[in-house]
Design a protein around this motif. Structure first.
Motif, PDB file in Angstrom:
ATOM      1  N   LEU A  46       5.570   2.667 106.237  1.00  0.00           N
ATOM      2  CA  LEU A  46       6.774   3.094 105.516  1.00  0.00           C
ATOM      3  C   LEU A  46       6.570   3.058 103.998  1.00  0.00           C
ATOM      4  CD1 LEU A  46       9.490   1.331 107.680  1.00  0.00           C
ATOM      5  CD2 LEU A  46       9.274   3.786 107.314  1.00  0.00           C
ATOM      6  N   VAL A  47       6.044   1.951 103.507  1.00  0.00           N
ATOM      7  CA  VAL A  47       5.888   1.787 102.055  1.00  0.00           C
ATOM      8  C   VAL A  47       4.851   2.757 101.500  1.00  0.00           C
ATOM      9  CG1 VAL A  47       5.126   0.170 100.265  1.00  0.00           C
ATOM     10  CG2 VAL A  47       6.667  -0.602 102.074  1.00  0.00           C
ATOM     11  N   THR A  48       3.722   2.862 102.145  1.00  0.00           N
ATOM     12  CA  THR A  48       2.680   3.750 101.634  1.00  0.00           C
ATOM     13  C   THR A  48       3.052   5.218 101.816  1.00  0.00           C
ATOM     14  OG1 THR A  48       1.433   3.602 103.710  1.00  0.00           O
ATOM     15  CG2 THR A  48       0.825   2.073 101.935  1.00  0.00           C
ATOM     16  N   GLY A  49       3.796   5.532 102.860  1.00  0.00           N
ATOM     17  CA  GLY A  49       4.279   6.909 103.026  1.00  0.00           C
ATOM     18  C   GLY A  49       5.215   7.300 101.897  1.00  0.00           C
ATOM     19  N   ALA A  50       6.123   6.396 101.546  1.00  0.00           N
ATOM     20  CA  ALA A  50       7.011   6.659 100.407  1.00  0.00           C
ATOM     21  C   ALA A  50       6.201   6.780  99.116  1.00  0.00           C
ATOM     22  CB  ALA A  50       8.049   5.549 100.288  1.00  0.00           C
ATOM     23  N   ASP A  75       8.504   6.925 111.571  1.00  0.00           N
ATOM     24  CA  ASP A  75       7.994   5.633 111.100  1.00  0.00           C
ATOM     25  C   ASP A  75       9.049   4.534 111.208  1.00  0.00           C
ATOM     26  OD1 ASP A  75       5.517   6.698 110.629  1.00  0.00           O
ATOM     27  OD2 ASP A  75       5.796   6.940 108.466  1.00  0.00           O
ATOM     28  N   VAL A  76      10.299   4.882 110.952  1.00  0.00           N
ATOM     29  CA  VAL A  76      11.380   3.904 111.119  1.00  0.00           C
ATOM     30  C   VAL A  76      11.515   3.529 112.590  1.00  0.00           C
ATOM     31  CG1 VAL A  76      13.889   3.600 110.981  1.00  0.00           C
ATOM     32  CG2 VAL A  76      12.636   4.530 109.032  1.00  0.00           C
ATOM     33  N   LEU A  77      11.404   4.517 113.485  1.00  0.00           N
ATOM     34  CA  LEU A  77      11.469   4.218 114.922  1.00  0.00           C
ATOM     35  C   LEU A  77      10.341   3.291 115.354  1.00  0.00           C
ATOM     36  CD1 LEU A  77      12.474   7.599 116.618  1.00  0.00           C
ATOM     37  CD2 LEU A  77      13.763   5.463 116.565  1.00  0.00           C
ATOM     38  N   THR A  99       4.047   5.722 121.892  1.00  0.00           N
ATOM     39  CA  THR A  99       4.456   7.124 121.987  1.00  0.00           C
ATOM     40  C   THR A  99       4.915   7.670 120.642  1.00  0.00           C
ATOM     41  OG1 THR A  99       5.118   6.766 124.275  1.00  0.00           O
ATOM     42  CG2 THR A  99       6.005   8.714 123.181  1.00  0.00           C
ATOM     43  N   VAL A 100       5.733   6.914 119.943  1.00  0.00           N
ATOM     44  CA  VAL A 100       6.252   7.387 118.656  1.00  0.00           C
ATOM     45  C   VAL A 100       5.132   7.427 117.610  1.00  0.00           C
ATOM     46  CG1 VAL A 100       7.944   6.962 116.840  1.00  0.00           C
ATOM     47  CG2 VAL A 100       8.572   6.613 119.211  1.00  0.00           C
ATOM     48  N   THR A 101       4.193   6.503 117.684  1.00  0.00           N
ATOM     49  CA  THR A 101       3.046   6.545 116.778  1.00  0.00           C
ATOM     50  C   THR A 101       2.227   7.808 117.022  1.00  0.00           C
ATOM     51  OG1 THR A 101       2.931   4.141 116.639  1.00  0.00           O
ATOM     52  CG2 THR A 101       0.940   5.352 116.051  1.00  0.00           C
ATOM     53  N   ALA A 102       2.011   8.146 118.287  1.00  0.00           N
ATOM     54  CA  ALA A 102       1.286   9.384 118.604  1.00  0.00           C
ATOM     55  C   ALA A 102       2.042  10.599 118.083  1.00  0.00           C
ATOM     56  CB  ALA A 102       1.072   9.489 120.111  1.00  0.00           C
ATOM     57  N   ALA A 103       3.358  10.599 118.224  1.00  0.00           N
ATOM     58  CA  ALA A 103       4.164  11.718 117.716  1.00  0.00           C
ATOM     59  C   ALA A 103       4.058  11.821 116.198  1.00  0.00           C
ATOM     60  CB  ALA A 103       5.617  11.545 118.147  1.00  0.00           C
ATOM     61  N   ALA A 104       4.052  10.685 115.507  1.00  0.00           N
ATOM     62  CA  ALA A 104       3.927  10.696 114.043  1.00  0.00           C
ATOM     63  C   ALA A 104       2.585  11.256 113.601  1.00  0.00           C
ATOM     64  CB  ALA A 104       4.127   9.287 113.485  1.00  0.00           C
ATOM     65  N   VAL A 105       1.548  10.937 114.339  1.00  0.00           N
ATOM     66  CA  VAL A 105       0.220  11.468 114.007  1.00  0.00           C
ATOM     67  C   VAL A 105       0.180  12.973 114.244  1.00  0.00           C
ATOM     68  CG1 VAL A 105      -2.204  11.448 114.698  1.00  0.00           C
ATOM     69  CG2 VAL A 105      -0.971   9.306 114.422  1.00  0.00           C
TER      70      VAL A 105
END
Length: 112
Positions: A46-50, A75-77, A99-105
């Motif tokens: 979250l921090v590095t993405g911002a 990323d929040v999820l 699953t959500v990490t894979a979706a973010a990638v």
């Protein structure tokens, strides 16, 4: 400023690697659970993405606000599911993080 952007990028990739490495490590056991490292890695994401968005805007580089909004939501999820899983030790939370990490990638790589 460009160096700072690359620093954020490297730490963003470290955060992803820590989550993914933790997922694969936990899959070796018969009862996978989320751990504190996943929460920490999600916060790093979250921090590095911002920071990445901020540096790109500061350098007048193009930013897809729709893509960044979707990535922020994912990323929040990840962070929420990791926190819930760490408290409840539920397997569903572990699989939700994966699953959500894979979706973010997929969003990060495939959305141009």
């Amino acid at each position: 400023m460009n160096i700072l952007r690359y620093v954020f990028l490297v730490f963003h990739l470290f955060g992803f690697a820590a989550i993914l490495g933790g997922i694969f490590y936990q899959l070796r056991g018969k009862d996978p659970v989320t751990g504190g490292y996943m929460v920490t890695s999600a916060v790093v994401q979250l921090v590095t993405g911002a920071g990445l968005v901020w540096t790109r805007l500061s350098l007048d580089l193009p930013v897809s606000h729709a893509k960044m909004g979707v990535k922020l939501g994912l990323d929040v999820l990840v962070a929420v599911f990791a926190l819930v899983g760490m408290g409840s030790r539920a397997a569903w939370a572990f699989y939700a993080v994966a699953t959500v990490t894979a979706a973010a990638v997929i969003v990060a790589v495939a959305w141009t």
